[in-house]
Design a protein around this motif. Structure first.
Motif, short mmCIF file in Angstrom:
data_model
loop_
_atom_site.label_atom_id
_atom_site.label_comp_id
_atom_site.label_asym_id
_atom_site.label_seq_id
_atom_site.Cartn_x
_atom_site.Cartn_y
_atom_site.Cartn_z
N ALA A 1 0.83 -1.21 0.00
CA ALA A 1 0.00 0.00 0.00
C ALA A 1 0.87 1.26 0.00
N TYR A 2 0.28 2.34 -0.49
CA TYR A 2 0.92 3.64 -0.41
C TYR A 2 0.91 4.12 1.05
N PRO A 3 1.96 4.81 1.49
CA PRO A 3 1.93 5.36 2.86
C PRO A 3 0.77 6.32 3.01
N GLU A 4 0.02 6.14 4.08
CA GLU A 4 -1.15 6.98 4.32
C GLU A 4 -0.74 8.35 4.83
N ALA A 5 -1.63 9.30 4.68
CA ALA A 5 -1.38 10.65 5.18
C ALA A 5 -1.28 10.63 6.69
N GLY A 6 -0.40 11.47 7.20
CA GLY A 6 -0.22 11.54 8.64
C GLY A 6 0.98 10.78 9.13
N THR A 7 1.67 10.02 8.25
CA THR A 7 2.89 9.32 8.63
C THR A 7 4.07 10.16 8.18
N GLY A 8 4.62 10.92 9.09
CA GLY A 8 5.77 11.75 8.75
C GLY A 8 5.36 12.92 7.87
N VAL B 1 4.33 12.55 4.70
CA VAL B 1 3.58 12.01 3.56
C VAL B 1 2.36 12.88 3.31
N PRO B 2 2.16 13.38 2.09
CA PRO B 2 0.99 14.21 1.80
C PRO B 2 -0.26 13.36 1.68
N ALA B 3 -1.40 14.02 1.61
CA ALA B 3 -2.67 13.32 1.45
C ALA B 3 -2.69 12.58 0.12
N LEU B 4 -3.27 11.38 0.12
CA LEU B 4 -3.29 10.55 -1.08
C LEU B 4 -4.42 10.97 -1.99
N PRO B 5 -4.20 10.92 -3.31
CA PRO B 5 -5.31 11.13 -4.25
C PRO B 5 -6.27 9.95 -4.22
N GLN B 6 -7.42 10.13 -4.86
CA GLN B 6 -8.48 9.15 -4.78
C GLN B 6 -8.06 7.79 -5.33
N HIS B 7 -7.36 7.77 -6.48
CA HIS B 7 -7.04 6.48 -7.09
C HIS B 7 -6.05 5.69 -6.22
N ARG B 8 -5.20 6.37 -5.48
CA ARG B 8 -4.28 5.65 -4.58
C ARG B 8 -5.01 5.15 -3.34
N ARG B 9 -5.97 5.92 -2.85
CA ARG B 9 -6.77 5.43 -1.72
C ARG B 9 -7.58 4.21 -2.13
N THR B 10 -8.08 4.21 -3.37
CA THR B 10 -8.80 3.04 -3.86
C THR B 10 -7.88 1.83 -3.94
N PHE B 11 -6.66 2.05 -4.42
CA PHE B 11 -5.69 0.96 -4.48
C PHE B 11 -5.43 0.39 -3.09
N ASN B 12 -5.21 1.25 -2.12
CA ASN B 12 -4.96 0.79 -0.75
C ASN B 12 -6.14 0.01 -0.19
N ARG B 13 -7.36 0.49 -0.49
CA ARG B 13 -8.55 -0.19 0.03
C ARG B 13 -8.70 -1.57 -0.57
N ARG B 14 -8.48 -1.68 -1.88
CA ARG B 14 -8.59 -2.99 -2.52
C ARG B 14 -7.48 -3.93 -2.03
#
Length: 452
Positions: free
Chosen positions: A324-331, A333-346
């Protein structure tokens, strides 16, 4: 050198040689006396053991001077019995092995975590390794009873003393049955039920299950870690403390879409880095060589691409291993765009299928869910054997009872699951990131992303 010096040198040499000779003779006498005493103790031990054996055989009815003479006096030898001081084995002999109507199919599942059909199939497979011969002093335990004793321990994780009283065997016999079964399963059943790399049909079926159940395409398997709680070892205890501070051994497993294990890699100290284990495993070598995908690779998004594995945040990103892409709030790391959040969720949805398989494994074999008090040399083999037995039960369609899951979940709420920490890393470049971006494009093209 004058004459006096030569005489003193000669006298010194002679004195040293005499003293050395005396010391050698004294040492030889001490060794001879020790050897004599050792032989006397050895003889006394066997005489006492023979007396105990005769007393036990007399009490059991195997030797009775008033009824029949012993085998050494030319008479007919009485019936032999397993070596035990327990009073009765009625439960096993009459209820289970005797096909008593009170022992139903649900009891086979509850006590041995497998159906009666699978139990006897397992006995037939392991018979070449577990069968023992009768002796003049005792009858060997049948293979079925040896397997039942070991499965009871793996399924319940109760003390050897409890199993000893239940089956009418000694505690040392219970320990031997468990050890023998684990080694026999690892030796005889691993080539049949734990194959890595898998065949093309297995890869295709696994990818289809991940797509149907989690909405993640082109995925062959999930790489996960299994922590088994242990007692504090005497050597290097700090190495066995996992990320939650609990003593455990860590096993790397590879789980397919059917919830079965393809690869099991050792049992390492709980504090070992999962990335280090992966990079030194045969799974890494197979995947790096492209052996986890058929040739030519199947098409994905209009281009040939090998099947991928899914890892967690502690694993390195590779063209064949996605995380998964590093989530926002870890160091930073900027907020993730929608398609990356979808990738992480799947991806998390697909990984939950593997987590469910691990929970089924620990629920069926509670020696992995509760604290395991066996020696470290046996724990690693026991984990491997339980994974293989899990595959046997799953492939033969044995039922899984929901109450097992509830019991394992209650046991694990009392201790942390010791999931690896996900480190926030810099965005990787190169072909690995291109593959991950390709999956993001796939999810972006889907009309209705699945919600988990």
């Amino acid at each position: 050198m004058n004459e006096d010096d030569r005489v003193r040198t000669l006298m010194f040499t002679m004195t040293y040689m005499l003293m050395k000779r005396r010391r050698d003779v004294t040492n030889m006498d001490v060794q001879r006396r020790n050897e004599i005493q050792r032989r006397i103790r050895h003889r006394q031990y066997f005489l006492q053991r023979q007396k105990r054996m005769l007393m036990m055989m007399t009490v059991a009815g195997g030797l009775s001077s008033s009824v029949s003479p012993g085998p050494w006096s030319g008479g007919v030898r009485g019936p032999t019995r397993p070596w035990t001081s327990t009073q009765t084995t009625d439960w096993w002999e009459r209820v289970v092995a005797g096909h008593h109507e009170g022992f139903q199919p649900c009891d086979w599942l509850d006590k041995f975590r497998m159906s009666r059909r699978t139990f006897f199939h397992l006995c037939d497979r392991l018979r070449p390794r577990l069968a023992r011969q009768d002796t003049r002093l005792r009858a060997a335990l049948p293979v079925e009873k040896r397997v039942a004793v070991a499965l009871w321990r793996l399924a319940s994780n109760v003390e050897y003393r409890v199993i000893s009283e239940l089956f009418g065997v000694g505690k040392s016999t219970v320990c031997g049955c468990v050890r023998d079964l684990c080694h026999a399963v690892a030796l005889l059943l691993r080539p049949l039920h734990l194959r890595c790399p898998p065949g093309e049909a297995e890869l295709r079926d696994s990818a289809g299950r991940f797509l149907a159940d989690a909405g993640f395409p082109h995925c062959g398997a999930v790489v996960a870690t299994l922590h088994t709680a242990i007692i504090t070892p005497s050597a290097n205890p700090s190495e066995y403390a996992n990320s939650d501070g609990l003593m455990s051994v860590m096993t790397q497993v590879c789980i397919n879409g059917q919830g079965q294990f393809w690869d099991v890699c050792g049992s390492f100290p709980g504090g070992t880095d999962p990335a280090e284990v992966l990079q030194n495993s045969t799974l890494w070598a197979h995947a790096a060589e492209g052996e986890l995908s058929p040739e030519p690779p199947p098409l994905f998004m209009g281009r040939p691409l090998r099947y991928v594995l899914l890892g967690d945040g502690s694993h390195p990103l590779q063209p064949w291993l996605l995380k998964a892409y590093p989530e926002a709030g870890t160091g930073t790391v900027p907020a993730l765009p929608q398609h990356r959040r979808t990738f992480n969720r799947r991806l998390e949805g697909a990984r939950r299928l593997a987590d469910d398989a691990l929970l089924r494994l620990r629920s069926r074999w509670q020696c992995l869910s509760k604290r395991n008090d066996c020696g470290l040399d046996l724990v690693s083999t026991m984990v491997l054997a339980c994974c293989i037995l899990h595959n046997v039960c799953e492939s033969r369609g044995d039922a899984f009872r929901p109450e097992w899951r509830e019991e394992a979940a209650r046991a694990e709420t009392r201790r942390s699951s010791a999931r690896p920490r996900s480190a926030a890393a810099a965005e990787p470049e190169g072909r690995a990131e291109d593959v991950r971006r390709l999956f993001c494009d796939y999810f972006q093209q889907q009309e209705g992303p699945l919600s988990f």
